[in-house]
Design an enzyme around this catalytic site. Structure first.
Site, PDB file in Angstrom:
ATOM      1  N   SER A 149      10.017   2.542   7.320  1.00  0.00           N
ATOM      2  CA  SER A 149       9.326   1.276   7.585  1.00  0.00           C
ATOM      3  C   SER A 149       9.654   0.744   8.984  1.00  0.00           C
ATOM      4  O   SER A 149       8.874   0.960   9.922  1.00  0.00           O
ATOM      5  CB  SER A 149       9.662   0.271   6.496  1.00  0.00           C
ATOM      6  OG  SER A 149       8.792  -0.818   6.608  1.00  0.00           O
ATOM      7  N   ARG A 150      10.792   0.079   9.124  1.00  0.00           N
ATOM      8  CA  ARG A 150      11.192  -0.415  10.450  1.00  0.00           C
ATOM      9  C   ARG A 150      12.716  -0.330  10.552  1.00  0.00           C
ATOM     10  O   ARG A 150      13.437  -0.695   9.612  1.00  0.00           O
ATOM     11  CB  ARG A 150      10.755  -1.878  10.651  1.00  0.00           C
ATOM     12  CG  ARG A 150       9.266  -2.052  10.909  1.00  0.00           C
ATOM     13  CD  ARG A 150       8.836  -1.482  12.272  1.00  0.00           C
ATOM     14  NE  ARG A 150       7.403  -1.584  12.511  1.00  0.00           N
ATOM     15  CZ  ARG A 150       6.507  -0.612  12.300  1.00  0.00           C
ATOM     16  NH1 ARG A 150       6.890   0.555  11.846  1.00  0.00           N
ATOM     17  NH2 ARG A 150       5.223  -0.810  12.574  1.00  0.00           N
TER      18      ARG A 150
ATOM     19  N   GLU B 279      13.880   1.826  19.678  1.00  0.00           N
ATOM     20  CA  GLU B 279      13.101   3.058  19.859  1.00  0.00           C
ATOM     21  C   GLU B 279      12.553   3.127  21.273  1.00  0.00           C
ATOM     22  O   GLU B 279      12.080   2.106  21.773  1.00  0.00           O
ATOM     23  CB  GLU B 279      11.967   3.116  18.832  1.00  0.00           C
ATOM     24  CG  GLU B 279      12.505   3.156  17.407  1.00  0.00           C
ATOM     25  CD  GLU B 279      11.428   3.169  16.324  1.00  0.00           C
ATOM     26  OE1 GLU B 279      10.232   3.126  16.665  1.00  0.00           O
ATOM     27  OE2 GLU B 279      11.790   3.228  15.146  1.00  0.00           O
TER      28      GLU B 279
ATOM     29  N   HIS C 127       9.904   8.597  14.608  1.00  0.00           N
ATOM     30  CA  HIS C 127       8.789   7.698  14.252  1.00  0.00           C
ATOM     31  C   HIS C 127       7.455   8.459  14.159  1.00  0.00           C
ATOM     32  O   HIS C 127       6.492   8.132  14.863  1.00  0.00           O
ATOM     33  CB  HIS C 127       8.686   6.550  15.263  1.00  0.00           C
ATOM     34  CG  HIS C 127       7.995   5.339  14.699  1.00  0.00           C
ATOM     35  ND1 HIS C 127       8.351   4.056  15.036  1.00  0.00           N
ATOM     36  CD2 HIS C 127       6.958   5.202  13.822  1.00  0.00           C
ATOM     37  CE1 HIS C 127       7.565   3.203  14.396  1.00  0.00           C
ATOM     38  NE2 HIS C 127       6.721   3.874  13.661  1.00  0.00           N
TER      39      HIS C 127
ATOM     40  N   ARG D 251       0.829  -1.223   0.000  1.00  0.00           N
ATOM     41  CA  ARG D 251       0.000   0.000   0.000  1.00  0.00           C
ATOM     42  C   ARG D 251       0.859   1.267   0.000  1.00  0.00           C
ATOM     43  O   ARG D 251       0.669   2.159  -0.817  1.00  0.00           O
ATOM     44  CB  ARG D 251      -0.912   0.003   1.235  1.00  0.00           C
ATOM     45  CG  ARG D 251      -2.105  -0.918   1.088  1.00  0.00           C
ATOM     46  CD  ARG D 251      -2.884  -0.966   2.379  1.00  0.00           C
ATOM     47  NE  ARG D 251      -2.119  -1.641   3.397  1.00  0.00           N
ATOM     48  CZ  ARG D 251      -2.483  -2.764   4.002  1.00  0.00           C
ATOM     49  NH1 ARG D 251      -3.635  -3.314   3.708  1.00  0.00           N
ATOM     50  NH2 ARG D 251      -1.738  -3.327   4.911  1.00  0.00           N
TER      51      ARG D 251
HETATM   52  P1  NAD Z   1       1.725  -3.719   2.994  1.00  0.00           P
HETATM   53  O1  NAD Z   1       1.525  -5.017   3.699  1.00  0.00           O
HETATM   54  O2  NAD Z   1       0.608  -3.128   2.205  1.00  0.00           O
HETATM   55  O3  NAD Z   1       3.011  -3.803   2.020  1.00  0.00           O
HETATM   56  C1  NAD Z   1       4.176  -4.484   2.346  1.00  0.00           C
HETATM   57  C2  NAD Z   1       4.714  -5.098   1.056  1.00  0.00           C
HETATM   58  O4  NAD Z   1       5.991  -5.693   1.357  1.00  0.00           O
HETATM   59  C3  NAD Z   1       3.830  -6.190   0.484  1.00  0.00           C
HETATM   60  O5  NAD Z   1       3.531  -5.922  -0.876  1.00  0.00           O
HETATM   61  C4  NAD Z   1       4.650  -7.466   0.634  1.00  0.00           C
HETATM   62  O6  NAD Z   1       4.464  -8.398  -0.437  1.00  0.00           O
HETATM   63  C5  NAD Z   1       6.066  -6.883   0.603  1.00  0.00           C
HETATM   64  N1  NAD Z   1       7.063  -7.801   1.144  1.00  0.00           N
HETATM   65  C6  NAD Z   1       6.922  -8.721   2.125  1.00  0.00           C
HETATM   66  N2  NAD Z   1       8.072  -9.390   2.298  1.00  0.00           N
HETATM   67  C7  NAD Z   1       8.953  -8.892   1.409  1.00  0.00           C
HETATM   68  C8  NAD Z   1      10.299  -9.198   1.102  1.00  0.00           C
HETATM   69  N3  NAD Z   1      10.964 -10.152   1.748  1.00  0.00           N
HETATM   70  N4  NAD Z   1      10.890  -8.477   0.134  1.00  0.00           N
HETATM   71  C9  NAD Z   1      10.210  -7.512  -0.542  1.00  0.00           C
HETATM   72  N5  NAD Z   1       8.940  -7.197  -0.295  1.00  0.00           N
HETATM   73  C10 NAD Z   1       8.319  -7.876   0.671  1.00  0.00           C
HETATM   74  O7  NAD Z   1       2.208  -2.695   4.137  1.00  0.00           O
HETATM   75  P2  NAD Z   1       2.153  -1.096   4.091  1.00  0.00           P
HETATM   76  O8  NAD Z   1       0.858  -0.610   4.641  1.00  0.00           O
HETATM   77  O9  NAD Z   1       2.600  -0.628   2.751  1.00  0.00           O
HETATM   78  O10 NAD Z   1       3.278  -0.756   5.177  1.00  0.00           O
HETATM   79  C11 NAD Z   1       4.664  -1.016   4.919  1.00  0.00           C
HETATM   80  C12 NAD Z   1       5.468  -0.863   6.196  1.00  0.00           C
HETATM   81  O11 NAD Z   1       5.459   0.513   6.614  1.00  0.00           O
HETATM   82  C13 NAD Z   1       4.885  -1.610   7.404  1.00  0.00           C
HETATM   83  O12 NAD Z   1       5.338  -2.915   7.458  1.00  0.00           O
HETATM   84  C14 NAD Z   1       5.396  -0.807   8.572  1.00  0.00           C
HETATM   85  O13 NAD Z   1       6.601  -1.400   9.011  1.00  0.00           O
HETATM   86  C15 NAD Z   1       5.719   0.560   8.002  1.00  0.00           C
HETATM   87  N6  NAD Z   1       4.935   1.667   8.597  1.00  0.00           N
HETATM   88  C16 NAD Z   1       5.616   2.688   9.198  1.00  0.00           C
HETATM   89  C17 NAD Z   1       4.931   3.765   9.746  1.00  0.00           C
HETATM   90  C18 NAD Z   1       5.668   4.934  10.395  1.00  0.00           C
HETATM   91  O14 NAD Z   1       5.062   5.711  11.140  1.00  0.00           O
HETATM   92  N7  NAD Z   1       6.951   5.139  10.136  1.00  0.00           N
HETATM   93  C19 NAD Z   1       3.521   3.781   9.700  1.00  0.00           C
HETATM   94  C20 NAD Z   1       2.845   2.718   9.057  1.00  0.00           C
HETATM   95  C21 NAD Z   1       3.563   1.661   8.506  1.00  0.00           C
END
Ligand code: NAD
Length: 319
Positions: free
Chosen positions: A236-237, A266, A285, A157
């Site tokens: 992301s993380r 964190e 964050h 997403r």
């Molecule tokens: P999502 O589940 O929609 O997308 C994650 C994508 O990563 C998926 O398409 C999945 O197929 C892919 N993926 C899984 N394993 C993989 C791998 N080994 N190699 C490559 N791609 C891989 O999640 P999202 O809503 O897009 O969120 C992504 C990340 O953003 C979350 O996991 C979270 O850690 C992070 N996030 C951070 C904040 C922040 O405040 N900084 C807020 C929300 C989310």
């Protein structure tokens, strides 16, 4: 029915409302809860909300009246969901609420790396413009993104939303994901293998979840494959990056700039190597945290509990 929120402060420091949850039961909200206070604060409540306060097996065995745990976040690793299941506790999460906020923030970080807006504004206040012999000056190389390639690791997403913004800015997108939806490909967007993405991208942005397979995906070997002068963004993380390796690459100039909203531990610890690295922006964050995004999260948390109480639970992570 008693509802306890163990650590409500980051979701609602006072600018949004708890009314939705208040309407569903007798609500007590704690700003934050230390590990030693968890059992006493839950007391005889049946409904518990947590954001980052851990709920381990001991909590479920000591407090068998708990029926429902609502995690106020997407990631639910703070809860022992297997133990919860054994004790008949349904655990829910908020699958998505902040896609637009995180994508927007990715560009706030990238544009800061490209233009150093705040630092130039500060330089003007320090009198540097006033003393300047020319009509303008800049203290850092300024970068135009149009025509450059953005490598997006994790094309879900948020990654897709980042790609839309990148394309609107005239960038080409190279996406890497373990699942590929080829219908998304276009003249300016295509999938590639990780090695190709590392070699060809001018900017690399991380949007995959933290799994064993993605932990340390940015390390000295993957950095060595990148273009000299690459820019790296992580919203992301933290553990996706080996921070010592990135710090070394920033200090040598291999990586021209990095911007991270998340770090390995964190809140950040004072010995985090990125704190001393050159050209590194670190924020606490906050990509998820615009009010609009937190309100959406709150509404989904309320809907999750209301659905559970109606006997039709949704967003359950331990079915
Ligand atoms: P999502 O589940 O929609 O997308 C994650 C994508 O990563 C998926 O398409 C999945 O197929 C892919 N993926 C899984 N394993 C993989 C791998 N080994 N190699 C490559 N791609 C891989 O999640 P999202 O809503 O897009 O969120 C992504 C990340 O953003 C979350 O996991 C979270 O850690 C992070 N996030 C951070 C904040 C922040 O405040 N900084 C807020 C929300 C989310």
């Amino acid at each position: 029915m008693k509802i306890v929120v163990l650590d409500g402060y980051t979701l609602n420091p006072g600018d949004i409302t708890w009314k939705g949850l208040e309407a569903l039961g007798e609500l007590t909200v704690y700003d934050r809860t230390g590990e030693s206070e968890i059992l006493e604060r839950i007391g005889d409540a049946e409904i518990v909300f947590t954001n980052k306060t851990p709920l381990k097996r001991e909590a479920f065995s000591a407090l068998p009246q708990i029926k429902y745990v609502g995690v106020l976040a997407t990631g639910y690793n703070v809860v022992d969901i297997a133990a919860a299941k054994e004790y008949g506790v349904k655990v829910t999460n908020i699958p998505t609420y902040g896609t637009a906020s995180v994508a927007q923030y990715t560009f706030a970080l990238l544009l800061e790396l490209c233009h150093h807006v705040w630092e130039h504004s500060e330089a003007v206040r320090r009198g540097e413009w006033n003393r300047c012999p020319d009509f303008c000056f800049w203290n850092y190389p300024l970068v135009e993104l149009a025509g450059k390639t953005m490598g997006i690791i994790g094309f879900g997403r948020i990654g897709r939303s980042v790609a839309q913004i990148a394309q609107a800015m005239g960038m080409r997108v190279l996406a890497y994901d373990s699942y590929q939806d080829k219908s998304l490909e276009s003249e300016t967007l295509r999938y590639g293998e990780l090695d190709e993405l590392l070699r060809k991208s001018d900017v690399i942005s991380l949007h995959c979840p933290l799994f064993e397979s993605t932990k340390g995906i940015i390390n000295k070997d993957s950095i060595a494959k990148m273009k000299d002068g690459v820019m790296l963004i992580n919203t992301s993380r933290g553990p996706l990056i080996i921070e010592e390796d990135l710090a070394r690459a920033l200090n040598s100039g291999k990586v021209a700039g990095a911007a991270v909203d998340v770090v390995s531990t964190e809140p950040i610890t004072t010995d985090n190597p990125l704190l001393q690295a050159k050209n590194c922006i670190i924020t606490p964050h906050i990509a998820w945290a615009p009010k609009e995004s937190r309100e959406r999260l709150m509404n989904i948390a309320v809907e999750n509990l209301a659905s559970f109480l109606k006997g039709e639970p949704v967003n359950v992570v331990n079915p």
